[in-house]
Design a protein around this motif. Structure first.
Motif: not given
Length: 157
Positions: A77-82
């Motif tokens: 989530i952190f990588l793709e939806h920052r």
């Protein structure tokens, strides 16, 4: 990594063995040049293969409620939806990543000058903020799920 690889990496065994082995194996493989000379390229290559293979080796987990599964999915989530996550998670993630740098520098320096204490201590200093980062990713994951947001490549959990 594609969706299938991320799902397999969400297996707690994948996350735990990756977290606990990748950096120490890589350090040991690089250190092996002391004993093996150019033959050290073999353990370095094997460590690189392990880094690539680990998230693909384990089957998809039956459940995603294990702490490590939530850490892996939170990282995705952190990588793709920052742009869609709370600013405090982004700030904490960046800060914890930066906190690994001094340890990594000490580790690399220890490997270059063959000072095993610096290599070992630097490895520990690089890993500790990663453990905190994983815990932060669990927090991110849990908040994301509470909001009813789908996990990338997984859907709702």
């Amino acid at each position: 990594m594609d969706d299938c690889t991320w799902r397999r990496h969400a297996n707690p065994w994948s996350g735990i063995t990756r977290f606990g082995t990748v950096l120490p194996l890589l350090v040991l493989a690089i250190w092996s040049r002391v004993w093996l000379g150019w033959w050290a390229l073999i353990p370095i290559g094997l460590a690189a293969i392990w880094i690539w293979l680990n998230p693909r080796l384990f089957p998809e987990p039956e459940r995603l409620d294990h702490w490590m599964s939530r850490a892996v999915l939170g990282e995705r989530i952190f990588l793709e939806h920052r742009a869609d996550i709370a600013a405090h998670h982004v700030t904490a993630g960046k800060l914890l990543s930066l906190l690994s740098i001094p340890g990594a520098i000490l580790m690399i320096w220890g490997l270059v000058v063959l000072w095993w204490e610096a290599a070992l201590f630097g490895t520990a200093l690089a890993i500790l903020p990663k453990a905190w980062f994983c815990d932060r990713m669990v927090w991110l994951h849990d908040g994301w799920v509470r909001q009813g947001q789908p996990i990338p490549g997984i859907g709702t959990t």
